[in-house]
Design a protein around this motif. Structure first.
Motif, short mmCIF file in Angstrom:
data_model
loop_
_atom_site.label_atom_id
_atom_site.label_comp_id
_atom_site.label_asym_id
_atom_site.label_seq_id
_atom_site.Cartn_x
_atom_site.Cartn_y
_atom_site.Cartn_z
N ALA A 300 0.83 -1.21 0.00
CA ALA A 300 0.00 0.00 0.00
C ALA A 300 0.86 1.26 0.00
CB ALA A 300 -0.93 -0.01 1.21
N ALA A 301 2.04 1.19 0.60
CA ALA A 301 2.92 2.36 0.69
C ALA A 301 3.75 2.57 -0.57
CB ALA A 301 3.86 2.23 1.89
N ALA A 302 3.91 1.52 -1.39
CA ALA A 302 4.78 1.60 -2.56
C ALA A 302 4.08 2.32 -3.72
CB ALA A 302 5.20 0.20 -2.99
N ASP A 303 4.90 2.89 -4.60
CA ASP A 303 4.40 3.48 -5.84
C ASP A 303 4.36 2.47 -6.96
OD1 ASP A 303 4.13 6.40 -5.07
OD2 ASP A 303 6.22 6.03 -4.51
N ALA A 304 5.10 1.39 -6.81
CA ALA A 304 5.08 0.29 -7.77
C ALA A 304 5.65 -0.94 -7.08
CB ALA A 304 5.89 0.62 -9.02
N VAL A 305 5.23 -2.11 -7.56
CA VAL A 305 5.77 -3.39 -7.09
C VAL A 305 6.35 -4.12 -8.29
CG1 VAL A 305 5.26 -5.61 -5.98
CG2 VAL A 305 4.05 -3.53 -5.25
N VAL A 306 7.53 -4.69 -8.11
CA VAL A 306 8.17 -5.50 -9.15
C VAL A 306 8.47 -6.86 -8.55
CG1 VAL A 306 10.21 -5.78 -10.61
CG2 VAL A 306 9.18 -3.51 -10.34
N GLY A 307 8.04 -7.92 -9.23
CA GLY A 307 8.34 -9.24 -8.69
C GLY A 307 7.56 -10.36 -9.32
N LYS A 308 7.72 -11.53 -8.71
CA LYS A 308 7.14 -12.77 -9.21
C LYS A 308 5.62 -12.76 -9.07
CE LYS A 308 7.22 -16.39 -6.57
NZ LYS A 308 7.71 -17.52 -5.75
N VAL A 309 4.95 -13.31 -10.08
CA VAL A 309 3.50 -13.49 -10.00
C VAL A 309 3.22 -14.63 -9.04
CG1 VAL A 309 1.46 -14.23 -11.25
CG2 VAL A 309 3.05 -12.65 -12.32
N GLY A 310 2.51 -14.34 -7.97
CA GLY A 310 2.05 -15.33 -7.02
C GLY A 310 0.70 -14.89 -6.51
N TYR A 311 -0.09 -15.82 -5.98
CA TYR A 311 -1.46 -15.49 -5.64
C TYR A 311 -1.57 -14.37 -4.62
CZ TYR A 311 -6.34 -15.60 -4.51
OH TYR A 311 -7.64 -15.21 -4.34
N SER A 312 -0.91 -14.51 -3.48
CA SER A 312 -1.11 -13.51 -2.42
C SER A 312 -0.55 -12.15 -2.82
CB SER A 312 -0.49 -13.99 -1.11
OG SER A 312 0.92 -14.08 -1.22
N THR A 313 0.59 -12.14 -3.52
CA THR A 313 1.13 -10.87 -3.99
C THR A 313 0.15 -10.20 -4.94
OG1 THR A 313 3.40 -11.69 -3.78
CG2 THR A 313 3.07 -9.78 -5.18
N LEU A 314 -0.37 -10.97 -5.90
CA LEU A 314 -1.37 -10.43 -6.84
C LEU A 314 -2.57 -9.88 -6.09
CD1 LEU A 314 -2.67 -12.14 -10.08
CD2 LEU A 314 -4.26 -11.22 -8.40
N ALA A 315 -3.11 -10.66 -5.14
CA ALA A 315 -4.33 -10.25 -4.44
C ALA A 315 -4.11 -8.96 -3.64
CB ALA A 315 -4.81 -11.37 -3.53
N GLU A 316 -2.97 -8.87 -2.96
CA GLU A 316 -2.69 -7.67 -2.17
C GLU A 316 -2.51 -6.45 -3.08
OE1 GLU A 316 0.62 -8.80 0.27
OE2 GLU A 316 -0.59 -10.18 1.49
N ILE A 317 -1.84 -6.63 -4.22
CA ILE A 317 -1.66 -5.53 -5.16
C ILE A 317 -2.99 -5.15 -5.80
CG2 ILE A 317 -0.56 -4.86 -7.33
CD1 ILE A 317 1.79 -6.67 -6.52
N PHE A 318 -3.80 -6.15 -6.13
CA PHE A 318 -5.11 -5.90 -6.75
C PHE A 318 -5.96 -4.99 -5.88
CE2 PHE A 318 -9.62 -7.13 -6.94
CZ PHE A 318 -9.92 -6.84 -8.27
N HIS A 319 -6.04 -5.29 -4.60
CA HIS A 319 -6.89 -4.49 -3.72
C HIS A 319 -6.27 -3.12 -3.43
CE1 HIS A 319 -10.18 -7.26 -2.96
NE2 HIS A 319 -9.30 -8.24 -2.84
N ALA A 320 -4.93 -3.04 -3.40
CA ALA A 320 -4.27 -1.75 -3.15
C ALA A 320 -4.27 -0.87 -4.39
CB ALA A 320 -2.84 -1.97 -2.67
N GLY A 321 -4.29 -1.49 -5.57
CA GLY A 321 -4.26 -0.73 -6.82
C GLY A 321 -2.89 -0.25 -7.23
N THR A 322 -1.82 -0.79 -6.61
CA THR A 322 -0.46 -0.38 -6.92
C THR A 322 -0.02 -0.93 -8.27
OG1 THR A 322 -0.01 -0.54 -4.53
CG2 THR A 322 1.89 -0.31 -6.00
N PRO A 323 0.62 -0.12 -9.13
CA PRO A 323 1.14 -0.64 -10.40
C PRO A 323 2.10 -1.81 -10.17
CG PRO A 323 1.14 1.74 -10.45
CD PRO A 323 0.80 1.35 -9.04
N PHE A 324 2.03 -2.81 -11.05
CA PHE A 324 2.73 -4.08 -10.86
C PHE A 324 3.59 -4.40 -12.08
CE2 PHE A 324 1.87 -8.88 -9.80
CZ PHE A 324 3.18 -9.02 -9.37
N GLY A 325 4.91 -4.48 -11.87
CA GLY A 325 5.80 -5.01 -12.89
C GLY A 325 5.97 -6.50 -12.61
N PHE A 326 5.25 -7.33 -13.34
CA PHE A 326 5.13 -8.74 -12.95
C PHE A 326 5.99 -9.66 -13.80
CE2 PHE A 326 1.88 -8.10 -16.16
CZ PHE A 326 1.83 -9.29 -16.87
N VAL A 327 6.49 -10.71 -13.13
CA VAL A 327 7.37 -11.69 -13.74
C VAL A 327 6.72 -13.06 -13.62
CG1 VAL A 327 9.70 -12.68 -13.79
CG2 VAL A 327 9.34 -10.32 -12.96
#
Length: 396
Positions: A300-327
């Motif tokens: 929630a505090a980040a301006d962007a997240v970069v990392g591996k696609v995994g369920y919990s990471t995706l779900a937390e980013i989805f609800h926070a709305g943070t831009p995602f550089g996904f691998v």
């Protein structure tokens, strides 16, 4: 044993939760569900059976819970965050499955002694077998199951499989059992039989294999508890400093691009899961897997997240709305459905695995940071699962 499960009406309500220890994703999803249950019914005591670390649950659960260290499944043995070890996976599967009568009896006696009312399973099929033996209702929570993974796993020559597991020649249909070693085929079929015994099936989006489920819910994640500005202040950052969170989930990672990050002086990079203490080196902050900062708050505090696609990471980013550089993980069958969900529902840019490992993704940071935040207005799926569970507990 099943006869001993009848508990007097004044006994505190207890449930068992069998959780896959493959990464932290299943533990995170299960924790979100348990927290939602306990917000509605604080007296519910959750007995958690898993090899995931107890601190992971303690840091997010305010209600009563007890962790029982137990190997509940194998999943896939990871060589690195993006690469699996098929040989080790098969060896561990052979050691655990089919379930021996002694192992199942021991697990049943342990659950029976706790007077659990029902058993939830986050793809750890052992819990379903225990529930079936004890005559208890079981609830399977999944966005994929291991039988589906094993049945679609591409056996590539680059995997050093032990001699007793010769690599089968892959046919044109990479989604069939014919692509797999005979050993993995047998485990896929056995797991499928266990999953079929679940009393209820709940599917959590993004769903890899949509089935006739008793409930389908939006992405499930732990809630952020700390305001964005406060988390950044605790990290020593102003509200205007661009912050990029780099995460590979619960699998330890080694990064070769740290020197490249230090050259991007106007951007701060936060890397959880590195070292044993929080250390800031110029614009790079390293922190251990367990710290004073919860992962949902960092997202929630980040301006962007970069990392591996995994369920919990995706779900937390989805609800926070943070831009995602996904691998994506190159050979993991869950990755394509998750990637499709990200592309259509989230502000995101895809990063090739090699570009991530070599640090080439750093050149994509400006377009990624320019994407607008898009917080979800969708209900957290954990809330709907909690209602479903409490309805089952309330039933006579």
């Amino acid at each position: 044993i099943a006869q001993r499960m009848s508990a007097p009406s004044n006994t505190p309500t207890t449930i068992a939760y069998f959780v896959s220890a493959h990464g932290f994703g299943h533990a995170a999803r299960s924790t979100a569900v348990m927290a939602a249950i306990q917000r509605r019914w604080p007296e519910v005591h959750c007995h958690i059976f898993t090899q995931a670390p107890g601190w992971f649950f303690a840091d997010s659960l305010a209600g009563p819970h007890t962790c029982h260290a137990m190997e509940t499944d194998v999943g896939l043995v990871q060589r690195s965050p993006l690469e699996e070890d098929l040989g080790q996976t098969l060896s561990r599967l052979d050691a655990l499955f089919p379930l021996s009568a002694d192992r199942l009896d021991t697990c049943c006696r342990q659950v029976a002694a706790l007077s659990c009312r029902l058993i939830l399973c986050d793809i750890a099929a052992l819990g379903i077998a225990v529930a079936q033996t004890l005559g208890l209702p079981s609830i399977l929570v999944e966005n994929f199951t291991w039988d589906w993974i094993y049945a679609r796993y591409p056996v590539a020559a680059r995997y050093p499989v032990a001699a007793r597991y010769p690599v089968a020649a892959c046919g044109s249909d990479r989604n069939s059992y014919s692509d797999l070693t005979p050993a993995l085929q047998a485990h896929a079929r056995y797991q499928a039989k266990l999953y079929a015994q679940a009393s209820y099936r709940i599917q959590a989006e993004p769903v890899c294999r949509p089935l006739a489920a008793d409930l389908t819910v939006p992405p499930v994640c732990r809630q952020s508890r700390v305001a964005r500005a406060l988390t950044r202040r605790r990290l020593g950052l102003s509200i205007d400093t661009p912050l990029v969170l780099v995460t590979m989930g619960g699998t330890p990672a080694t990064y070769t691009f740290l020197n490249h990050l230090r050259q991007e002086k106007e951007i701060c990079f936060l890397l959880p899961g590195l070292g044993n203490a929080l250390v800031q080196e110029a614009n790079v902050i390293k922190m251990p897997a367990r710290s004073a900062f919860r992962h949902p708050d960092l997202i929630a505090a980040a301006d962007a997240v970069v990392g591996k696609v995994g369920y919990s990471t995706l779900a937390e980013i989805f609800h926070a709305g943070t831009p995602f550089g996904f691998v994506q993980r190159p050979d993991f069958p869950e990755s394509p459905p998750l990637a499709d969900y990200i592309r259509t529902r989230m502000p995101a840019i895809e990063i090739a695995p090699r570009d991530f490992e070599k640090g080439h993704w750093i050149s994509m940071l400006r377009p990624l940071l320019a994407l607008p935040r898009r917080p979800s207005r969708t209900v957290n799926g954990a809330e709907l699962i909690a209602d479903f569970v409490l309805d089952r507990l309330a039933a006579p």
